[in-house]
Design a protein around this motif. Structure first.
Motif, PDB file in Angstrom:
ATOM      1  N   UNK A   1       0.818  -1.221   0.000  1.00 56.69           N
ATOM      2  CA  UNK A   1       0.000   0.000   0.000  1.00 56.69           C
ATOM      3  C   UNK A   1       0.849   1.268   0.000  1.00 56.69           C
ATOM      4  N   UNK A   2       2.099   1.193   0.490  1.00 59.15           N
ATOM      5  CA  UNK A   2       2.959   2.369   0.502  1.00 59.15           C
ATOM      6  C   UNK A   2       3.766   2.549  -0.767  1.00 59.15           C
TER       7      UNK A   2
ATOM      8  N   UNK B   1      -7.602  -6.417  -3.549  1.00 58.69           N
ATOM      9  CA  UNK B   1      -7.415  -4.963  -3.453  1.00 58.69           C
ATOM     10  C   UNK B   1      -8.091  -4.345  -2.236  1.00 58.69           C
ATOM     11  N   UNK B   2      -7.409  -3.374  -1.646  1.00 55.98           N
ATOM     12  CA  UNK B   2      -7.996  -2.637  -0.526  1.00 55.98           C
ATOM     13  C   UNK B   2      -9.270  -1.931  -0.965  1.00 55.98           C
TER      14      UNK B   2
ATOM     15  N   UNK C   1     -15.002  -9.278  -1.477  1.00 57.67           N
ATOM     16  CA  UNK C   1     -14.022  -8.402  -0.824  1.00 57.67           C
ATOM     17  C   UNK C   1     -13.895  -8.795   0.630  1.00 57.67           C
ATOM     18  N   UNK C   2     -12.692  -9.227   1.037  1.00 54.73           N
ATOM     19  CA  UNK C   2     -12.417  -9.608   2.418  1.00 54.73           C
ATOM     20  C   UNK C   2     -11.083  -8.990   2.805  1.00 54.73           C
ATOM     21  N   UNK C   3     -11.144  -7.812   3.385  1.00 59.38           N
ATOM     22  CA  UNK C   3      -9.946  -7.025   3.644  1.00 59.38           C
ATOM     23  C   UNK C   3      -8.931  -7.768   4.502  1.00 59.38           C
TER      24      UNK C   3
ATOM     25  N   UNK D   1      -7.659 -15.457  -7.754  1.00 58.22           N
ATOM     26  CA  UNK D   1      -7.824 -14.004  -7.735  1.00 58.22           C
ATOM     27  C   UNK D   1      -8.419 -13.463  -9.032  1.00 58.22           C
ATOM     28  N   UNK D   2      -8.768 -14.380  -9.930  1.00 54.62           N
ATOM     29  CA  UNK D   2      -9.403 -14.030 -11.196  1.00 54.62           C
ATOM     30  C   UNK D   2      -8.537 -13.074 -12.026  1.00 54.62           C
ATOM     31  N   UNK D   3      -7.243 -13.366 -12.050  1.00 56.76           N
ATOM     32  CA  UNK D   3      -6.346 -12.600 -12.896  1.00 56.76           C
ATOM     33  C   UNK D   3      -6.582 -12.893 -14.364  1.00 56.76           C
ATOM     34  N   UNK D   4      -6.189 -11.984 -15.232  1.00 56.08           N
ATOM     35  CA  UNK D   4      -6.326 -12.214 -16.673  1.00 56.08           C
ATOM     36  C   UNK D   4      -5.574 -13.483 -17.066  1.00 56.08           C
TER      37      UNK D   4
END
Length: 466
Positions: free
Chosen positions: A160-161, A182-183, A192-194, A266-269
């Motif tokens: 995130x930084x 993703x956040x 979405x599960x942070x 993660x359902x990436x391309x």
């Protein structure tokens, strides 16, 4: 009367208030692993370069692994259970190189990247926009421009930084970059599960060479320290202590499966077609099992096999870990091992980048010391290693911490290496760290200040979330 600075007192009051709220909503902590005694036991079968070995071949190899080591029956009591729990095969014909600290690990990783000819798959929690991060980014871009397909999974919280422009530069060069969970919920590709994070550290080159362990991609591991919660460059030399493995042989295919499964989940391309599974070749004599854990499973596979291994120990358990917040099952397993005469020794940090985890873990010291477990704190470094050696012949290295976050919320990755030869290397590393550590005795620990006891009490309230 106990006195402390006003700012510290205010912080402790806030922690106490929030902790009480958390306890109100979570009055009991869950059982992480079911009854291991009920796990069915099947004959252990090894996987070679040409497929499964015969029962006789597997038995002969396993019997040979224990020679010249400590007297132990861990293979008989534990391996069948481990196989039933994990499902991934024990593979033979591997070469394993033990890597200690950033310079050695980064050097080996960058050398492997430079030699890539077909593809590079990389999965990491932290990838920073600093000197080390830039070196890796440029190395990956150079290979992509040479026609080597680079696929990168980076955790959203862990990175995130790091500026978006850092990853955009990689993507513009053709690198496939996938942000894990993703956040921002509006860009999530699945539910979405942070709290679910990808804590794995994995690099695979051409499907033939792999790296895994505890190291992130950050300059602090090359020469750095933590200051006020931020990673900063420090010219005084390396102060982060980590451990990783370089692996070649059939186990690399098992690690490749874990990477590709994470990408798909993660359902990436769709990934570009490459030779992700080249013909398997023997690279050495080591027997290795890859274990990946995720919160999608009923319980942590890594944690379950670790409990079983410690529960099967007859002579020694040598454990080094960066973030130690044990649950009741792990505590009971360590205490039971010590009670039956096993030499149980833990090397833990004397300083840390996580205040809550540090003091929560210390809150269990007295209980462990009374049970006969020996505790040591590593001096002068930020300890980040995650290693275990049982009876001198069962070793694991990986990304998994001994805390609730690793066992309940994170995607983690470890390798188990069997045999006395590799065990001697891990034991020598442990003894080197032990010489740089201070032993914690029960008499000494009972004299610690009241303010430290209060910190431990408050931090332990957060155990489930750490």
């Amino acid at each position: 009367m106990l006195q402390m600075p006003l700012g510290q007192a205010a912080q402790l009051k806030r922690l106490l208030f929030v902790a009480l709220l958390c306890l109100a909503g979570c009055s009991s902590l869950p059982t992480i692993v079911p009854d291991l005694a009920r796990t069915p036991r099947q004959p252990v079968q090894l996987q070679g370069v040409h497929g499964p070995l015969s029962p006789a071949q597997s038995k002969a190899i396993l019997e040979g692994l224990g020679r010249h080591g400590q007297e132990t029956g861990i293979f008989d009591r534990h391996l069948a259970r481990e196989e039933a729990i994990v499902g991934s095969p024990l593979t033979t014909g591997n070469r394993v190189l033990l890597l200690q600290n950033g310079p050695a690990t980064y050097g080996a990783m960058l050398e492997a990247i430079a030699a890539a000819r077909d593809h590079i798959n990389m999965e990491t929690y932290i990838l920073e926009d600093d000197d080390v991060g830039q070196r890796f980014a440029q190395a990956l871009i150079d290979k992509q421009q040479q026609g080597v397909q680079v696929n990168l999974i980076r955790d959203s919280v862990g990175t995130r930084g790091t500026p978006a422009s850092f990853f955009q530069k990689l993507a513009d060069a053709g690198v496939r970059v996938l942000e894990f969970n993703p956040i921002n919920p509006f860009v999530a590709r699945k539910e979405w599960e942070l709290n679910r994070r990808d804590h794995r550290k994995l690099l695979i080159v051409d499907g033939r060479k792999a790296f895994l362990g505890g190291i992130n991609i950050s300059s602090v591991y090359a020469s750095g320290s933590a200051k006020q919660g931020r990673r900063v460059q420090d010219a005084d030399g390396p102060t982060w202590r980590d451990t990783d493995l370089q692996l070649e042989g059939p186990v690399v295919a098992e690690l490749q499966k874990l990477f590709l499964a994470a990408w798909a989940a993660q359902k990436g391309d769709p990934l570009a077609a490459r030779h992700y599974f080249p013909p398997t070749e023997a690279a050495g004599q080591e027997v290795v099992r890859a274990i990946g854990s995720s919160p999608d499973e009923a319980y942590s596979l890594i944690y379950a096999t670790l409990l079983s291994a410690i529960g099967s120990a007859q002579t020694s358990v040598l454990l080094t870990n960066a973030y130690f917040v044990p649950d009741p099952q792990l505590l009971a397993t360590l205490e039971a091992a010590a009670a039956r005469g096993v030499d149980v020794r833990l090397i833990l940090p004397s300083q840390t980048d996580s205040w809550l985890v540090f003091h929560a873990g210390r809150g269990y010291y007295e209980q462990l010391l009374r049970a006969g477990v020996k505790l040591y704190e590593r001096r002068g470094v930020n300890l980040h290693s995650k290693t275990v050696l049982v009876d001198g012949v069962w070793a694991t290295v990986g990304s998994t911490n001994l805390d609730w976050r690793s066992f309940l919320h994170n995607h983690e990755l470890n390798a188990v290496v069997l045999g006395a030869d590799f065990g001697k290397q891990v034991q020598a590393m442990f003894e080197k760290d032990l010489a740089e550590s201070d032993e914690i005795t029960l008499a000494q620990w009972q004299k610690r200040p009241i303010k430290n006891r209060l910190k431990e009490y408050l931090a332990r309230m957060w155990a489930y979330w750490l």
